[in-house]
Design an enzyme around this catalytic site. Sequence first.
Site, PDB file in Angstrom:
ATOM      1  N   ARG A 147       0.862  -1.188   0.000  1.00 14.62           N
ATOM      2  CA  ARG A 147       0.000   0.000   0.000  1.00 14.62           C
ATOM      3  C   ARG A 147       0.893   1.231   0.000  1.00 14.62           C
ATOM      4  O   ARG A 147       1.838   1.316   0.781  1.00 14.62           O
ATOM      5  CB  ARG A 147      -0.881   0.006   1.257  1.00 14.62           C
ATOM      6  CG  ARG A 147      -1.929   1.101   1.235  1.00 14.62           C
ATOM      7  CD  ARG A 147      -2.710   1.165   2.531  1.00 14.62           C
ATOM      8  NE  ARG A 147      -2.058   1.982   3.526  1.00 14.62           N
ATOM      9  CZ  ARG A 147      -2.662   2.500   4.600  1.00 14.62           C
ATOM     10  NH1 ARG A 147      -3.938   2.249   4.818  1.00 14.62           N
ATOM     11  NH2 ARG A 147      -2.003   3.232   5.466  1.00 14.62           N
ATOM     12  N   TYR A 159      -3.004  11.276   6.339  1.00 12.21           N
ATOM     13  CA  TYR A 159      -3.270   9.906   6.760  1.00 12.21           C
ATOM     14  C   TYR A 159      -2.257   8.932   6.138  1.00 12.21           C
ATOM     15  O   TYR A 159      -1.970   8.993   4.945  1.00 12.21           O
ATOM     16  CB  TYR A 159      -4.691   9.461   6.334  1.00 12.21           C
ATOM     17  CG  TYR A 159      -4.838   7.973   6.498  1.00 12.21           C
ATOM     18  CD1 TYR A 159      -5.034   7.422   7.755  1.00 12.21           C
ATOM     19  CD2 TYR A 159      -4.657   7.106   5.415  1.00 12.21           C
ATOM     20  CE1 TYR A 159      -5.081   6.058   7.932  1.00 12.21           C
ATOM     21  CE2 TYR A 159      -4.701   5.741   5.582  1.00 12.21           C
ATOM     22  CZ  TYR A 159      -4.916   5.224   6.845  1.00 12.21           C
ATOM     23  OH  TYR A 159      -4.925   3.868   7.017  1.00 12.21           O
ATOM     24  N   ASP A 219      -5.145   3.976  -0.139  1.00  9.85           N
ATOM     25  CA  ASP A 219      -6.307   4.219   0.726  1.00  9.85           C
ATOM     26  C   ASP A 219      -6.696   5.694   0.647  1.00  9.85           C
ATOM     27  O   ASP A 219      -5.934   6.570   1.065  1.00  9.85           O
ATOM     28  CB  ASP A 219      -5.933   3.846   2.172  1.00  9.85           C
ATOM     29  CG  ASP A 219      -7.140   3.790   3.092  1.00  9.85           C
ATOM     30  OD1 ASP A 219      -8.210   4.296   2.705  1.00  9.85           O
ATOM     31  OD2 ASP A 219      -7.009   3.232   4.202  1.00  9.85           O
ATOM     32  N   HIS A 221      -9.182   6.906   2.291  1.00 11.42           N
ATOM     33  CA  HIS A 221      -9.648   7.185   3.650  1.00 11.42           C
ATOM     34  C   HIS A 221     -10.845   8.137   3.697  1.00 11.42           C
ATOM     35  O   HIS A 221     -10.854   9.115   4.458  1.00 11.42           O
ATOM     36  CB  HIS A 221      -8.484   7.683   4.518  1.00 11.42           C
ATOM     37  CG  HIS A 221      -8.476   7.026   5.869  1.00 11.42           C
ATOM     38  ND1 HIS A 221      -8.938   7.634   6.994  1.00 11.42           N
ATOM     39  CD2 HIS A 221      -8.084   5.799   6.260  1.00 11.42           C
ATOM     40  CE1 HIS A 221      -8.833   6.828   8.025  1.00 11.42           C
ATOM     41  NE2 HIS A 221      -8.319   5.695   7.606  1.00 11.42           N
ATOM     42  N   GLU A 245      -8.944   2.175  -2.102  1.00 10.13           N
ATOM     43  CA  GLU A 245      -9.781   1.880  -0.932  1.00 10.13           C
ATOM     44  C   GLU A 245     -10.511   3.123  -0.433  1.00 10.13           C
ATOM     45  O   GLU A 245      -9.952   4.220  -0.455  1.00 10.13           O
ATOM     46  CB  GLU A 245      -8.853   1.344   0.169  1.00 10.13           C
ATOM     47  CG  GLU A 245      -9.554   1.069   1.478  1.00 10.13           C
ATOM     48  CD  GLU A 245      -8.570   0.773   2.602  1.00 10.13           C
ATOM     49  OE1 GLU A 245      -7.386   0.502   2.329  1.00 10.13           O
ATOM     50  OE2 GLU A 245      -8.998   0.831   3.761  1.00 10.13           O
ATOM     51  N   GLU A 271     -14.155  -0.981   5.790  1.00 10.67           N
ATOM     52  CA  GLU A 271     -13.546  -1.201   7.110  1.00 10.67           C
ATOM     53  C   GLU A 271     -14.389  -0.601   8.229  1.00 10.67           C
ATOM     54  O   GLU A 271     -14.258  -1.013   9.371  1.00 10.67           O
ATOM     55  CB  GLU A 271     -12.106  -0.668   7.156  1.00 10.67           C
ATOM     56  CG  GLU A 271     -11.995   0.834   7.108  1.00 10.67           C
ATOM     57  CD  GLU A 271     -10.560   1.333   7.117  1.00 10.67           C
ATOM     58  OE1 GLU A 271      -9.696   0.703   6.494  1.00 10.67           O
ATOM     59  OE2 GLU A 271     -10.311   2.364   7.759  1.00 10.67           O
ATOM     60  N   ARG A 292     -13.783  -4.922   2.724  1.00  9.01           N
ATOM     61  CA  ARG A 292     -12.703  -4.565   3.654  1.00  9.01           C
ATOM     62  C   ARG A 292     -12.999  -4.892   5.113  1.00  9.01           C
ATOM     63  O   ARG A 292     -12.189  -4.607   5.999  1.00  9.01           O
ATOM     64  CB  ARG A 292     -12.434  -3.054   3.529  1.00  9.01           C
ATOM     65  CG  ARG A 292     -11.658  -2.681   2.316  1.00  9.01           C
ATOM     66  CD  ARG A 292     -10.188  -3.058   2.456  1.00  9.01           C
ATOM     67  NE  ARG A 292      -9.466  -2.209   3.390  1.00  9.01           N
ATOM     68  CZ  ARG A 292      -8.543  -2.632   4.238  1.00  9.01           C
ATOM     69  NH1 ARG A 292      -8.244  -3.926   4.338  1.00  9.01           N
ATOM     70  NH2 ARG A 292      -7.918  -1.790   5.022  1.00  9.01           N
ATOM     71  N   GLU A 348      -4.655  -7.407   4.731  1.00  6.21           N
ATOM     72  CA  GLU A 348      -3.803  -6.314   5.225  1.00  6.21           C
ATOM     73  C   GLU A 348      -3.013  -6.836   6.436  1.00  6.21           C
ATOM     74  O   GLU A 348      -3.559  -7.531   7.284  1.00  6.21           O
ATOM     75  CB  GLU A 348      -4.685  -5.133   5.654  1.00  6.21           C
ATOM     76  CG  GLU A 348      -3.897  -3.922   6.116  1.00  6.21           C
ATOM     77  CD  GLU A 348      -4.824  -2.758   6.504  1.00  6.21           C
ATOM     78  OE1 GLU A 348      -6.023  -2.993   6.762  1.00  6.21           O
ATOM     79  OE2 GLU A 348      -4.333  -1.622   6.535  1.00  6.21           O
ATOM     80  N   TRP A 411     -12.076  12.224   8.173  1.00  5.56           N
ATOM     81  CA  TRP A 411     -10.703  11.794   8.402  1.00  5.56           C
ATOM     82  C   TRP A 411     -10.589  10.353   7.942  1.00  5.56           C
ATOM     83  O   TRP A 411     -10.113   9.787   7.286  1.00  5.56           O
ATOM     84  CB  TRP A 411     -10.313  11.849   9.885  1.00  5.56           C
ATOM     85  CG  TRP A 411      -8.898  11.369  10.074  1.00  5.56           C
ATOM     86  CD1 TRP A 411      -7.760  12.065   9.871  1.00  5.56           C
ATOM     87  CD2 TRP A 411      -8.492  10.055  10.451  1.00  5.56           C
ATOM     88  NE1 TRP A 411      -6.662  11.277  10.108  1.00  5.56           N
ATOM     89  CE2 TRP A 411      -7.081  10.034  10.466  1.00  5.56           C
ATOM     90  CE3 TRP A 411      -9.174   8.866  10.766  1.00  5.56           C
ATOM     91  CZ2 TRP A 411      -6.327   8.898  10.790  1.00  5.56           C
ATOM     92  CZ3 TRP A 411      -8.443   7.744  11.098  1.00  5.56           C
ATOM     93  CH2 TRP A 411      -7.034   7.768  11.108  1.00  5.56           C
TER      94      TRP A 411
HETATM   95  O1  KDG Z   1      -8.780   2.676  13.510  1.00  4.78           O
HETATM   96  C1  KDG Z   1      -8.681   3.273  12.260  1.00  4.78           C
HETATM   97  C2  KDG Z   1      -7.699   2.511  11.428  1.00  4.78           C
HETATM   98  O2  KDG Z   1      -7.957   1.155  11.538  1.00  4.78           O
HETATM   99  C3  KDG Z   1      -7.733   2.910   9.987  1.00  4.78           C
HETATM  100  O3  KDG Z   1      -7.408   4.253   9.873  1.00  4.78           O
HETATM  101  C4  KDG Z   1      -6.757   2.051   9.205  1.00  4.78           C
HETATM  102  O4  KDG Z   1      -7.685   2.800   7.143  1.00  4.78           O
HETATM  103  C5  KDG Z   1      -7.036   1.991   7.754  1.00  4.78           C
HETATM  104  C6  KDG Z   1      -6.470   0.848   7.016  1.00  4.78           C
HETATM  105  O5  KDG Z   1      -6.792   0.736   5.842  1.00  4.78           O
HETATM  106  O6  KDG Z   1      -5.730   0.083   7.613  1.00  4.78           O
HETATM  107 MG    MG Z   2      -8.371   1.946   5.294  1.00  3.38          MG
END
Ligand code: KDG
Ligand code: MG
Length: 411
Positions: A147, A159, A219, A221, A245, A271, A292, A348, A411
């Site tokens: 990643r 991030y 990602d 995010h 992602e 996620e 995810r 992951e 975020w």
């Molecule tokens: O708790 C938040 C994290 O698990 C997250 O920010 C991690 O986005 C994430 C990832 O893809 O691992």
């Molecule tokens: Mg993520």
Amino acid sequence: MIIERAEVIVTSPSRNFVTLRLTTDEGLIGLGDATLNGREHSVVAYLQEHVVPLLIGMDAHRIEDTWQFLYRGAYWRRGPVTMTAISAVDVALWDLKAQAAGMPLYQLLGGASRKGLLAYGHASGNDTEELFDSIRHHLERGFRAIRVQTAVPGVRAVYGVPHDVTVSNGVRSQEYEPASRGAYPAEEDWDTRAYLRHVPTVFGAVRTEFGPELPLLHDGHHRMTPIQAASLGKSLEPYDLFWLEDCTPAENQEALRLVRQHTTTPLAIGEVFNSVWDYQGLIREQLIDYVRSSVTHTGGITHLRRILDFAAQYQVKSGMHGPTDISPVGMAAAMHLGLAIHNFGIQEFMPHSAKTNSVFAQSFTWKDGLLHPGEQPGLGVTLDVDEAGKYPYEQAYLPFNRLADGTVHDW
Ligand code: KDG
Ligand code: MG
């Protein structure tokens, strides 16, 4: 196999973890991960106040019935707190059943469908040189999929990129841990237009340096609008990503329809999802390519398997969440499930710290870029209660974002 004790153990070796520990009348101990990053005590209270009293005296073999009892019996459905608590019970019961059967959990789930699990690591950098170093470092550690997260010019903290890179014996520590200990969340800033201009140039440089073969992931995010996400997916097409992602906030499933109409970059999402209902439209309309969700936050093995079986009908694969906030217990559950299902995609893998590993003894292996949960009966993880007691809970929050004008952003 009767449950005699149910304890909720909170420990903070490097970071906070919550674990449900069930003991049976035969002395077997089953573990379930109940860690919800930044909101840990909500699950502790849910378990301690509302679930533990129900478990004592229960037949530990009745996994499906217990799942339905906790889900339907609560009346209030879904949600990360409820589904994480149910997951902890579910995984602890699967751990016990597999130990009672004398086999590793993946055998109970149908046996191995592959030699091991392709896993991706997190590379990142503030500039190209740092990023290339980080990718090389991961390749040396055996990763065969990476990643890529990058700093964005003009944006203070991004991030996935560690703010404070530590160097010890010439080796840079590249692990990114978003939750920071303290009484208030860290404030980061964000500029989507700057990000959209910069990211494709970074992937171009990475492909030039590392060639076309290496699977690369990214990602987003949750930070883009659907049309911004569509534009990013399109501009990344020449770099052949394994996945993009969380390109948009996940609540709105319809957003993915617009993204999908514009790009062939594969999409991964979920996620922050916690039930099959969050995926219903996405999977049926084939708007995503990877699921995810983690075992930890999605109702355990029982419920995530149901999501993945549904996904399999539409050629959607697994891509289980595995940052450090999934405890070694949650990671083991993911590895057993991933080994058994047919539609495994990728896992992951963010290795835990030595301190974390001193509390949780694990039996997984990491060889030739593949994870394997090992052959111990059950999950193959034990929790050293005395060691756990050395690391009391510390308040920690995930960061939040503000735009230049002060508006709070995803975020
Ligand atoms: O708790 C938040 C994290 O698990 C997250 O920010 C991690 O986005 C994430 C990832 O893809 O691992
Ligand atoms: Mg993520």
